[in-house]
Design an enzyme around this catalytic site. Structure first.
Site, mmCIF file in Angstrom:
data_model
loop_
_atom_site.group_PDB
_atom_site.id
_atom_site.type_symbol
_atom_site.label_atom_id
_atom_site.label_comp_id
_atom_site.label_asym_id
_atom_site.label_seq_id
_atom_site.Cartn_x
_atom_site.Cartn_y
_atom_site.Cartn_z
ATOM 1 C CB SER A 1 -36.473 0.209 -21.412
ATOM 2 O OG SER A 1 -37.128 1.049 -22.238
ATOM 3 C CE LYS B 1 -36.407 -0.653 -25.938
ATOM 4 N NZ LYS B 1 -36.180 -0.881 -24.629
#
Length: 802
Positions: free
Chosen positions: A650, A693
């Protein structure tokens, strides 16, 4: 590039879509919500009459697998199915192999009580009857009659001996001697020697003939003794039949529809006459064993050991939480009396598989596999369709004591195992019998689709939890907040989590806070308070990370620009609590062969997936800038201040932006953080933990001097549907203090972070001069030209080099 709108960051549950004011108005669900596939599998398995159609319920803990099974069985079980009582009784011909009796539900308890009542009466009546004057008179008369016959016979032999001057003496009980007489005294050895030889021979002949007659008489006595015993037995039987016969006849009549029971009662009738001493002797041993085994003091051989009894005709549904060998298959207890270990059929104890016989047994697969010998014994029982009670000591041949071998119980049970997918796959791979015995898999869903209809269904599911756990009812606003939380843990705006344990925990904690304030309903503020409380309890590690950001120990920039430095986003998990953090990724470039050095991989801190992501970056770079000529710029990548393992791809989009910045020498905006995976064609792929996030960088910005209005987070476009951000983030976006952007290609991310368009190649493969890619292209071409000039200069100096 436009940032995402508010409705894209959080999909609220609209109150007008919930047609109720409180959950009190809703009918609780009888079924588990959203598990139609698993429910169909269960329905099919339970309806199949053939063997082998047992169920393995697959799904992680907390999905409500057990609750669904129990509810389904409660509402859909075959009520016409008849259940049974199971009893063990003595086999008088083979005492070591007790017999099993199968009786209709409730009859086992009746039979046990009837036999106990009968034996209780007989324990009192038999000693009284056999001690009564009438019985003793008849018995004495019989004894005297046979005693007289025996005396007369011996007297006749004695009279014949006397005529021959021989005496018949009783030497020991049951032993007789013939002795030659010297007048009135027996001959001594000396007096017998003094006789003439003729006299001695005559005595010996007489004694020999008398011995023959004595033996004949003794045979008669033995026959009479047996005849007397038979007549005494007949008298006892006649007397016993007079006492107990009508009572046994009543039992035979009562259980005439059950041939096995009638057969046992007749066997008891026969054995009682042969074992009368049990009732007549004051047997301390019986009392001691009864006391040791917590039983009543009465003849144990005639009792009924009620192994399993059903109060009504309902099909048994048994949940075994601790499936040890003995808990599952039963065992034979023993008692110690005067140093001797004793056992009998009345000490056989049932296991849960006995109690579930004729119905359903539910167990946890991991617990079954944890206990030694249980899995093999379970498969053996299912294959043979019978339950054998063997103590584990005998299975392991650790005990040499005498034990009993109870008759096997016929088995008819449907087994339901609950387990996770890993255990299911391991059993399929390593146990060839597993698929034969568990032909049906009930695969439980983790999520369900979110729509107006499914939200109402989910509200009914919440109502059923409230009713089941006896909690305060919820207002429609509270239900809406719980639905939004469910979408958050499902990590999708259009999905709802089916993890019932999470929702049940939230309801319990919301109920607690509602009761603390004296409220009559759970409101949305109580749900919010419960969520905040749970987050606070679990966030100690997160706060330690935040402290290091606040005091500058962790180097993070949330303003300004920097070449080759990007704020990436990562997720950390500590005991079920997940939170986001921003991580600094840096890239440097230098003259080389175009390779990208992954420092994390080289020091073995990078996982396989992370290493794969960096290799994809290398191929993306080569495809853009080294199609025809080699790249003379190498680069290195690293996660700054990372001292643990890194895995996942990611961060590959952030790494790509850092590389592009280092190659172009263009600075990257530090007020933006980015997450996303990228493929070889530059397409941005979705990642996990998008909410955590974004919130992680939002909190970082607050810690590093507050929000400036230019800060934001960049996520893949395919992750927009996963956003269910905290209200703090949504409020900041509403006020223009923070922004969330989405990108679908690497070029968009590069343009956003570097402030210049990435550039699109023309037909000749040339990028615009002022674009990011154009700057890199010109830099690489300058280096190639410089290298060609160096080679030309070297060739001019040394003509021998061709």
């Amino acid at each position: 590039m436009k940032s995402l709108s508010l409705h894209q960051l959080y999909k609220a549950c609209v109150l007008k879509d919930l047609p109720f004011r409180t959950t009190r108005q809703l009918q609780p669900l009888a079924e588990i919500v959203g598990q139609s596939r698993a429910q169909e599998a269960v329905r099919f398995a339970l309806a199949m009459p053939h063997s082998g159609y047992n169920v393995y319920a697959v799904g992680r803990n907390g999905l409500g697998k057990r609750t669904m099974m129990l509810r389904y069985l409660e509402h859909h079980v075959d009520t016409e199915h008849s259940s049974h009582d199971w009893c063990y009784v003595a086999d008088f011909e083979e005492p070591r192999v007790p017999r099993i009796l199968r009786l209709p539900a409730g009859k086992g308890t009746q039979l046990k009580q009837d036999m106990e009542r009968l034996m209780g009466r007989l324990m009192k009546i038999i000693p009284q009857t056999f001690d009564s004057d009438s019985f003793l008179e008849r018995s004495e008369q019989l004894k005297n009659e046979y005693g007289k016959k025996q005396e007369d016979e011996l007297e006749r032999v004695a009279a014949q001996a006397k005529r021959k001057k021989v005496s018949l003496n009783v030497s020991t009980p049951g032993g007789y001697r013939l002795v030659a007489m010297n007048g009135t005294e027996p001959h001594t050895a000396e007096s017998f020697r003094d006789l003439t030889e003729q006299q001695r021979d005559k005595f010996e002949d007489d004694i020999n003939r008398l011995e023959k007659k004595l033996r004949q008489a003794l045979r008669k006595l033995a026959d009479w003794e047996q005849e007397y015993a038979d007549k005494q037995q007949a008298l006892n039987q006649e007397t016993l039949e007079g006492i107990s016969g009508h009572q046994l006849d009543e039992l035979v009549e009562k259980y005439k529809d059950l041939p096995e029971v009638v057969e046992h009662i007749e066997a008891v009738r026969k054995d009682m006459a042969e074992s009368l001493d049990i009732f007549l002797e004051d047997n301390d041993e019986q009392a001691a064993i009864a006391y040791a085994s917590l039983d009543k003091k009465m003849p144990r051989r005639y009792l009924v050991n009620l192994l399993v009894h059903q109060k009504n005709n309902e099909v048994p549904v048994v949940v075994e939480d601790n499936p040890t060998y003995h808990n599952l298959f039963g065992y034979v207890e023993s008692v110690t009396y005067k140093g001797t270990v004793f056992t009998d059929f009345s000490l056989i104890r049932p296991g849960s598989i006995h109690r579930a016989n004729g119905g359903y047994l539910l167990m946890d697969a991991i617990k079954v596999l944890e206990h030694p010998f249980v899995w093999d014994a379970l498969k053996r029982a299912l294959r043979s369709k019978s339950i054998e009670i063997n103590s584990l000591e005998r299975e392991l041949t650790l005990s040499g004591t005498i034990s009993i071998e109870p008759e096997a119980v016929p088995l008819d049970v449907k087994l339901v195992l609950f387990g996770d997918r890993e255990t299911w796959l391991l059993l399929q791979d390593y146990d060839p019998e597993f698929n034969e015995l568990f032909r049906v898999t009930a695969d439980f869903e983790n999520e369900m689709y979110r729509s107006d209809e499914s939200q109402v269904l989910y509200a009914k599911f919440i109502a059923s939890l409230v009713s089941e756990k006896k909690l305060l009812h919820c207002s429609s606003k509270a239900v809406a907040r719980i639905i939004e939380y469910s979408a958050r843990i499902a990590e999708h705006q259009d999905r709802l989590s089916l993890h019932a344990a999470d929702i049940a925990n939230l309801l319990r904690e919301s109920d607690f806070w509602a009761r603390q304030t004296g409220a009559k309903l759970i409101q949305d503020l109580h749900v919010e308070r419960a969520l905040e409380s749970a987050k606070y309890r679990s966030s100690r590690i997160r706060d330690q990370f935040y402290d290091s950001i606040r005091d500058g120990s962790t180097l993070v920039s949330t303003s300004g620009t920097c070449v080759g430095q990007v704020n990436a986003l990562s997720v950390l998990s500590t005991g079920g609590f997940e939170f986001g953090l921003s991580s600094r990724i840096t890239a440097t470039c230098y003259y080389g062969d175009g390779a990208v050095m992954d420092i994390e991989r080289d020091v073995k801190l990078g996982g396989n997936i992370h290493s794969k992501g960096v290799m994809i970056l290398s191929s993306w770079l080569a495809a853009h800038f080294a199609v025809n000529d080699p790249m003379h710029l190498s680069a290195s990548l690293t996660f700054e201040q990372n001292y643990g393992e890194v895995d996942g791809d990611s961060a590959s989009l952030a790494e790509l932006c850092a590389l592009v910045s280092a190659l172009s020498e263009l600075p990257v905006r530090q007020d933006l953080a980015i997450t996303g995976s990228v493929n070889q064609f530059g397409e941005v792929q979705p990642i996990g933990g998008a909410n955590e996030k974004v919130e992680g960088f939002f909190n970082t910005c607050q810690l590093k001097g507050g929000l400036t209005g230019t800060q934001g987070a960049v996520v893949p476009e395919t992750n927009v549907q996963n956003l269910m951000l905290d209200s703090d983030v949504v409020q900041a976006v509403r006020k223009g203090k923070f922004a969330v952007y989405s990108v679908s290609r690497a070029e968009e991310a590069i343009a956003l972070l570097l402030g210049k368009p990435a550039g699109k190649a023309d037909d000749k493969g040339r990028y615009p001069k002022q674009s990011v890619f154009g700057i890199i292209q010109r830099r690489l071409e300058a280096m190639r030209e410089h290298e060609r000039q160096e080679h030309a200069r070297d060739d001019h100096k040394d003509p021998s080099i061709h």
